[in-house]
Motif scaffolding. Structure first.
Motif, PDB file in Angstrom:
ATOM      1  N   UNK A  55       0.836  -1.201   0.000  1.00  0.00           N
ATOM      2  CA  UNK A  55       0.000   0.000   0.000  1.00  0.00           C
ATOM      3  C   UNK A  55       0.871   1.251   0.000  1.00  0.00           C
ATOM      4  N   UNK A  56       0.451   2.252  -0.765  1.00  0.00           N
ATOM      5  CA  UNK A  56       1.155   3.539  -0.787  1.00  0.00           C
ATOM      6  C   UNK A  56       0.664   4.371   0.387  1.00  0.00           C
ATOM      7  N   UNK A  57       1.622   4.839   1.203  1.00  0.00           N
ATOM      8  CA  UNK A  57       1.280   5.633   2.382  1.00  0.00           C
ATOM      9  C   UNK A  57       1.175   7.119   2.056  1.00  0.00           C
ATOM     10  N   UNK A  58       2.177   7.667   1.313  1.00  0.00           N
ATOM     11  CA  UNK A  58       2.096   9.055   0.900  1.00  0.00           C
ATOM     12  C   UNK A  58       3.038   9.327  -0.256  1.00  0.00           C
ATOM     13  N   UNK A  59       2.789  10.473  -0.904  1.00  0.00           N
ATOM     14  CA  UNK A  59       3.586  10.891  -2.057  1.00  0.00           C
ATOM     15  C   UNK A  59       4.652  11.854  -1.578  1.00  0.00           C
ATOM     16  N   UNK A  60       5.880  11.630  -2.032  1.00  0.00           N
ATOM     17  CA  UNK A  60       6.992  12.491  -1.637  1.00  0.00           C
ATOM     18  C   UNK A  60       7.534  13.129  -2.906  1.00  0.00           C
ATOM     19  N   UNK A  61       7.319  14.402  -3.087  1.00  0.00           N
ATOM     20  CA  UNK A  61       7.763  15.076  -4.305  1.00  0.00           C
ATOM     21  C   UNK A  61       6.914  14.650  -5.497  1.00  0.00           C
ATOM     22  N   UNK A  62       7.488  14.797  -6.695  1.00  0.00           N
ATOM     23  CA  UNK A  62       6.730  14.490  -7.904  1.00  0.00           C
ATOM     24  C   UNK A  62       6.845  13.028  -8.314  1.00  0.00           C
ATOM     25  N   UNK A  63       7.954  12.362  -7.978  1.00  0.00           N
ATOM     26  CA  UNK A  63       8.211  11.031  -8.504  1.00  0.00           C
ATOM     27  C   UNK A  63       8.513   9.963  -7.461  1.00  0.00           C
ATOM     28  N   UNK A  64       8.350  10.246  -6.179  1.00  0.00           N
ATOM     29  CA  UNK A  64       8.677   9.264  -5.147  1.00  0.00           C
ATOM     30  C   UNK A  64       7.457   8.988  -4.268  1.00  0.00           C
ATOM     31  N   UNK A  65       7.405   7.745  -3.779  1.00  0.00           N
ATOM     32  CA  UNK A  65       6.277   7.318  -2.945  1.00  0.00           C
ATOM     33  C   UNK A  65       6.787   6.531  -1.749  1.00  0.00           C
ATOM     34  N   UNK A  66       6.143   6.751  -0.595  1.00  0.00           N
ATOM     35  CA  UNK A  66       6.445   5.965   0.601  1.00  0.00           C
ATOM     36  C   UNK A  66       5.469   4.796   0.633  1.00  0.00           C
ATOM     37  N   UNK A  67       6.013   3.588   0.856  1.00  0.00           N
ATOM     38  CA  UNK A  67       5.239   2.356   0.768  1.00  0.00           C
ATOM     39  C   UNK A  67       5.257   1.663   2.119  1.00  0.00           C
ATOM     40  N   UNK A  68       4.155   1.035   2.500  1.00  0.00           N
ATOM     41  CA  UNK A  68       4.069   0.279   3.751  1.00  0.00           C
ATOM     42  C   UNK A  68       4.703  -1.087   3.527  1.00  0.00           C
ATOM     43  N   UNK A  69       5.849  -1.311   4.153  1.00  0.00           N
ATOM     44  CA  UNK A  69       6.559  -2.583   4.026  1.00  0.00           C
ATOM     45  C   UNK A  69       6.334  -3.439   5.266  1.00  0.00           C
ATOM     46  N   UNK A  71       7.327  -6.179   8.351  1.00  0.00           N
ATOM     47  CA  UNK A  71       8.506  -6.243   9.222  1.00  0.00           C
ATOM     48  C   UNK A  71       9.646  -7.092   8.646  1.00  0.00           C
ATOM     49  N   UNK A  72       9.335  -8.037   7.772  1.00  0.00           N
ATOM     50  CA  UNK A  72      10.400  -8.865   7.194  1.00  0.00           C
ATOM     51  C   UNK A  72      11.311  -8.056   6.273  1.00  0.00           C
ATOM     52  N   UNK A  73      10.845  -6.913   5.789  1.00  0.00           N
ATOM     53  CA  UNK A  73      11.646  -6.046   4.921  1.00  0.00           C
ATOM     54  C   UNK A  73      12.048  -4.754   5.634  1.00  0.00           C
ATOM     55  N   UNK A  74      12.264  -4.822   6.945  1.00  0.00           N
ATOM     56  CA  UNK A  74      12.587  -3.605   7.691  1.00  0.00           C
ATOM     57  C   UNK A  74      13.969  -3.055   7.347  1.00  0.00           C
ATOM     58  N   UNK A  75      14.835  -3.828   6.714  1.00  0.00           N
ATOM     59  CA  UNK A  75      16.149  -3.334   6.301  1.00  0.00           C
ATOM     60  C   UNK A  75      16.119  -2.569   4.988  1.00  0.00           C
ATOM     61  N   UNK A  76      14.959  -2.526   4.325  1.00  0.00           N
ATOM     62  CA  UNK A  76      14.819  -1.841   3.042  1.00  0.00           C
ATOM     63  C   UNK A  76      14.190  -0.478   3.275  1.00  0.00           C
ATOM     64  N   UNK A  77      14.747   0.548   2.620  1.00  0.00           N
ATOM     65  CA  UNK A  77      14.183   1.895   2.731  1.00  0.00           C
ATOM     66  C   UNK A  77      12.802   1.890   2.098  1.00  0.00           C
ATOM     67  N   UNK A  78      11.846   2.584   2.689  1.00  0.00           N
ATOM     68  CA  UNK A  78      10.458   2.484   2.241  1.00  0.00           C
ATOM     69  C   UNK A  78      10.027   3.568   1.257  1.00  0.00           C
ATOM     70  N   UNK A  79      10.961   4.314   0.677  1.00  0.00           N
ATOM     71  CA  UNK A  79      10.640   5.316  -0.335  1.00  0.00           C
ATOM     72  C   UNK A  79      11.182   4.824  -1.670  1.00  0.00           C
ATOM     73  N   UNK A  80      10.303   4.801  -2.701  1.00  0.00           N
ATOM     74  CA  UNK A  80      10.678   4.266  -4.001  1.00  0.00           C
ATOM     75  C   UNK A  80      10.365   5.268  -5.104  1.00  0.00           C
ATOM     76  N   UNK A  81      11.209   5.281  -6.122  1.00  0.00           N
ATOM     77  CA  UNK A  81      10.973   6.087  -7.319  1.00  0.00           C
ATOM     78  C   UNK A  81       9.844   5.440  -8.116  1.00  0.00           C
ATOM     79  N   UNK A  82       9.119   6.237  -8.883  1.00  0.00           N
ATOM     80  CA  UNK A  82       7.972   5.744  -9.630  1.00  0.00           C
ATOM     81  C   UNK A  82       8.380   4.662 -10.640  1.00  0.00           C
ATOM     82  N   UNK A  83       9.617   4.678 -11.119  1.00  0.00           N
ATOM     83  CA  UNK A  83      10.063   3.671 -12.082  1.00  0.00           C
ATOM     84  C   UNK A  83      10.206   2.290 -11.453  1.00  0.00           C
ATOM     85  N   UNK A  84      10.258   2.207 -10.123  1.00  0.00           N
ATOM     86  CA  UNK A  84      10.396   0.926  -9.428  1.00  0.00           C
ATOM     87  C   UNK A  84       9.039   0.327  -9.052  1.00  0.00           C
ATOM     88  N   UNK A  85       7.958   0.994  -9.420  1.00  0.00           N
ATOM     89  CA  UNK A  85       6.625   0.566  -9.010  1.00  0.00           C
ATOM     90  C   UNK A  85       5.771   0.191 -10.214  1.00  0.00           C
TER      91      UNK A  85
END
Length: 163
Positions: A55-69, A71-85
């Protein structure tokens, strides 16, 4: 040189997709396969390119999104560029039915066939192989698969009494 640049730009512009998601949408996240590394239980060519809907939690800037990850992926940063989605389009068949299973002490269960749905003969050059379409317990008819009739008859003879 300028005409080549113009041609390249026209190709790039035709293939570009402007993706935009809203808060609450579900998306798949792209993962890059690495040679020799097992990712999400698969290795090599069979490794998934995109993983489960998040699930997308919020939009950061024009091309980045914060995603609800999870607990098994807690070592991964939760902000992704639109090209990765990739957008997740919901399908009623994706909803899992929660039926009680009889689990062994090792938290496993044995998959059993439930019924024979169809029969057919597979023709090879010199012989024909009788095949049956097997419907499995706790699965829908879309998940049925073709098996050799000889194998199913030896392992599960009780199925052929139901015909």
């Amino acid at each position: 040189m300028r005409t080549a640049q113009r041609r390249q730009k026209s190709y790039a512009d035709n293939r570009r997709r402007d993706l935009e998601f809203s808060v609450g949408d579900h998306v798949f996240i792209r993962v890059a396969p690495m040679k020799g590394v097992m990712r999400f239980g698969k290795k090599g060519k069979l490794a998934p390119r995109f993983i489960e809907p998040f699930e997308i939690l919020d939009k950061i800037g024009a091309l980045a999104y914060r995603v609800a990850l999870p607990p098994s992926l807690d070592g991964v940063h939760n902000v992704f560029h639109v090209s990765m989605l990739r957008k997740y389009i919901s399908n009623p068949s994706h909803v899992l039915s929660c039926e009680p299973l009889q689990l062994s002490p090792h938290m496993t269960y044995k998959e059993r066939p439930d019924r024979i749905l169809d029969r057919q003969e597979r023709r090879l050059r010199n012989k024909s192989i009788p095949m049956v379409k097997v419907g499995w317990l706790h699965h829908t008819d879309e998940e049925a698969n073709w098996e050799s009739e000889v194998d199913i008859r030896t392992r599960y003879p009780e199925l052929f009494g139901k015909l």
